[in-house]
Write a protein that holds these residues in place. Structure first.
Motif, mmCIF file in Angstrom:
data_model
loop_
_atom_site.group_PDB
_atom_site.id
_atom_site.type_symbol
_atom_site.label_atom_id
_atom_site.label_comp_id
_atom_site.label_asym_id
_atom_site.label_seq_id
_atom_site.Cartn_x
_atom_site.Cartn_y
_atom_site.Cartn_z
ATOM 1 N N LYS A 79 5.687 -2.561 -9.520
ATOM 2 C CA LYS A 79 5.564 -2.858 -10.942
ATOM 3 C C LYS A 79 4.325 -2.182 -11.540
ATOM 4 O O LYS A 79 4.354 -1.708 -12.679
ATOM 5 C CB LYS A 79 5.510 -4.368 -11.161
ATOM 6 C CG LYS A 79 6.827 -5.061 -10.873
ATOM 7 C CD LYS A 79 6.713 -6.579 -10.978
ATOM 8 C CE LYS A 79 8.032 -7.267 -10.638
ATOM 9 N NZ LYS A 79 7.923 -8.739 -10.670
ATOM 10 N N GLU A 80 3.250 -2.108 -10.777
ATOM 11 C CA GLU A 80 2.044 -1.428 -11.254
ATOM 12 C C GLU A 80 2.307 0.059 -11.465
ATOM 13 O O GLU A 80 1.852 0.655 -12.444
ATOM 14 C CB GLU A 80 0.909 -1.625 -10.257
ATOM 15 C CG GLU A 80 0.368 -3.048 -10.206
ATOM 16 C CD GLU A 80 -0.587 -3.265 -9.056
ATOM 17 O OE1 GLU A 80 -0.966 -2.252 -8.391
ATOM 18 O OE2 GLU A 80 -0.961 -4.418 -8.790
ATOM 19 N N ALA A 81 3.044 0.658 -10.552
ATOM 20 C CA ALA A 81 3.364 2.081 -10.688
ATOM 21 C C ALA A 81 4.260 2.312 -11.896
ATOM 22 O O ALA A 81 4.061 3.264 -12.665
ATOM 23 C CB ALA A 81 4.030 2.593 -9.410
ATOM 24 N N LYS A 141 2.493 11.444 -13.999
ATOM 25 C CA LYS A 141 2.659 11.446 -15.454
ATOM 26 C C LYS A 141 1.807 12.548 -16.091
ATOM 27 O O LYS A 141 2.256 13.258 -17.001
ATOM 28 C CB LYS A 141 2.277 10.092 -16.028
ATOM 29 C CG LYS A 141 2.407 10.007 -17.544
ATOM 30 C CD LYS A 141 1.994 8.636 -18.049
ATOM 31 C CE LYS A 141 2.115 8.552 -19.572
ATOM 32 N NZ LYS A 141 1.695 7.234 -20.086
ATOM 33 N N GLN A 142 0.591 12.691 -15.606
ATOM 34 C CA GLN A 142 -0.318 13.725 -16.126
ATOM 35 C C GLN A 142 0.307 15.110 -16.046
ATOM 36 O O GLN A 142 0.143 15.938 -16.945
ATOM 37 C CB GLN A 142 -1.632 13.690 -15.337
ATOM 38 C CG GLN A 142 -2.615 14.798 -15.671
ATOM 39 C CD GLN A 142 -3.814 14.811 -14.731
ATOM 40 O OE1 GLN A 142 -4.107 13.816 -14.060
ATOM 41 N NE2 GLN A 142 -4.488 15.938 -14.662
ATOM 42 N N LYS A 180 0.825 -1.202 0.000
ATOM 43 C CA LYS A 180 0.000 0.000 0.000
ATOM 44 C C LYS A 180 0.860 1.253 0.000
ATOM 45 O O LYS A 180 1.976 1.255 0.533
ATOM 46 C CB LYS A 180 -0.928 0.022 1.235
ATOM 47 C CG LYS A 180 -1.991 -1.077 1.226
ATOM 48 C CD LYS A 180 -2.917 -0.916 2.410
ATOM 49 C CE LYS A 180 -4.023 -1.962 2.388
ATOM 50 N NZ LYS A 180 -4.937 -1.743 1.226
ATOM 51 N N VAL A 181 0.332 2.327 -0.579
ATOM 52 C CA VAL A 181 1.003 3.620 -0.559
ATOM 53 C C VAL A 181 0.800 4.238 0.824
ATOM 54 O O VAL A 181 -0.330 4.389 1.288
ATOM 55 C CB VAL A 181 0.452 4.548 -1.651
ATOM 56 C CG1 VAL A 181 1.103 5.924 -1.573
ATOM 57 C CG2 VAL A 181 0.656 3.935 -3.031
ATOM 58 N N PRO A 186 -4.492 2.799 -5.393
ATOM 59 C CA PRO A 186 -3.314 1.968 -5.634
ATOM 60 C C PRO A 186 -2.126 2.803 -6.094
ATOM 61 O O PRO A 186 -2.261 3.990 -6.430
ATOM 62 C CB PRO A 186 -3.787 1.013 -6.737
ATOM 63 C CG PRO A 186 -4.820 1.793 -7.483
ATOM 64 C CD PRO A 186 -5.529 2.625 -6.440
ATOM 65 N N SER A 187 -0.973 2.182 -6.143
ATOM 66 C CA SER A 187 0.251 2.893 -6.519
ATOM 67 C C SER A 187 0.161 3.487 -7.918
ATOM 68 O O SER A 187 0.682 4.587 -8.174
ATOM 69 C CB SER A 187 1.437 1.946 -6.437
ATOM 70 O OG SER A 187 1.247 0.820 -7.293
ATOM 71 N N ALA A 188 -0.507 2.781 -8.839
ATOM 72 C CA ALA A 188 -0.607 3.256 -10.215
ATOM 73 C C ALA A 188 -1.335 4.593 -10.305
ATOM 74 O O ALA A 188 -1.049 5.411 -11.192
ATOM 75 C CB ALA A 188 -1.315 2.220 -11.089
#
Length: 265
Positions: free
Chosen positions: A79-81, A58-59, A18-19, A49-51
């Motif tokens: 990995k998701e991030a 990124k935005q 978790k973040v 989530p991390s993503a």
């Protein structure tokens, strides 16, 4: 040419997948149920989530941020991030010569190494050179997070609990900097407290660092970024964590940091 200004560097700290935002000095091993478990004081646990955070960065084209895996159970979230922003963020936590390239192949822009460089709390040039060979100098960030002691700052490892034989100085920074592209410095004693930065440390980093350096620890409002800029003459960047609105903080908003970045110097 205008003078470089210190910039905001984003972060994603992961604990048990978790973040979270933590009080840095409280992250340690303690006995429990016959195994060791991580115990810490937490300022914030994310619902997202991390993503989500990687996509947010990124935005806004906020580059050079770090994903830090605090202990086991965080690889999937990291990995998701990375997948949400390939080549946009750095990843650290448990990085060594056997897995560093795999994280680059997964999409990390750079890998961050700490404890691996200090077997038995003693700096190993051989390990640094091996990592440089595996991923290349430009893909390598060295974390020299530290704790303050009577005569300065000592590099700490193993979630900032163990002191190494490396004292922060011009000479030690030069030694490390010859084999990596960036430095990451957590001031572990003030990390997560939102009670102000270690001004003396920032000033020394501004004098000593010859490659890009990012400081983390204690930042509480956007004026701290201006203070970092002044103390380091624009050579040290700053991470906001617990004070940032996207992590439940009230001291500074992501929108204000983006607006500052976008304003002409």
């Amino acid at each position: 040419m205008p003078r470089r200004r210190s910039q905001f560097r984003p972060c994603i700290d992961l604990h048990h997948g978790k973040v979270k935002q933590i009080v840095g000095g409280t992250l340690c091993d303690e006995p429990g149920q016959g195994e060791k478990s991580l115990s810490l004081r937490t300022n914030f646990v994310a619902e997202h989530p991390s993503a989500y955070y990687a996509e947010l960065y990124k935005q806004h084209d906020l580059r050079g941020g770090h994903i830090i895996k605090l202990g086991p159970g965080n690889d999937a979230a990291a990995k998701e991030a990375i997948a949400a922003w390939p080549n946009g963020m750095h990843v650290g936590g448990g990085i060594d010569a056997t897995n560093a390239k795999a994280w680059i192949d997964q999409g990390a822009e750079k890998v961050i190494v700490t404890s691996y460089l200090f077997p038995n709390c003693t700096f190993s040039m051989a390990r640094l050179l091996e990592l440089e060979r595996v991923v290349g100098k430009e893909r390598l960030v060295v974390d020299i997070s530290c704790r303050r002691r009577e005569n300065g700052w000592v590099v700490a490892m193993n979630r900032w609990q163990d002191l190494t034989d490396m004292v922060l100085s011009k000479e030690s920074l030069d030694t490390v900097s010859a084999h990596c592209s960036e430095l990451l410095i957590h001031a572990a004693d003030v990390e997560g407290l939102c009670q102000g930065i270690d001004e003396e440390l920032v000033q020394k980093l501004g004098e000593w660092a010859t490659i890009p350096a990012t400081y983390a620890g204690g930042a509480r409002h956007i004026e701290d970024l201006e203070l970092i800029d002044r103390l380091s003459n624009g050579s040290v960047d700053l991470t906001f964590g617990s004070a940032l609105d996207i992590f439940g903080g009230t001291g500074v908003t992501l929108a204000s940091l983006v607006a500052r970045r976008d304003r002409a110097p």
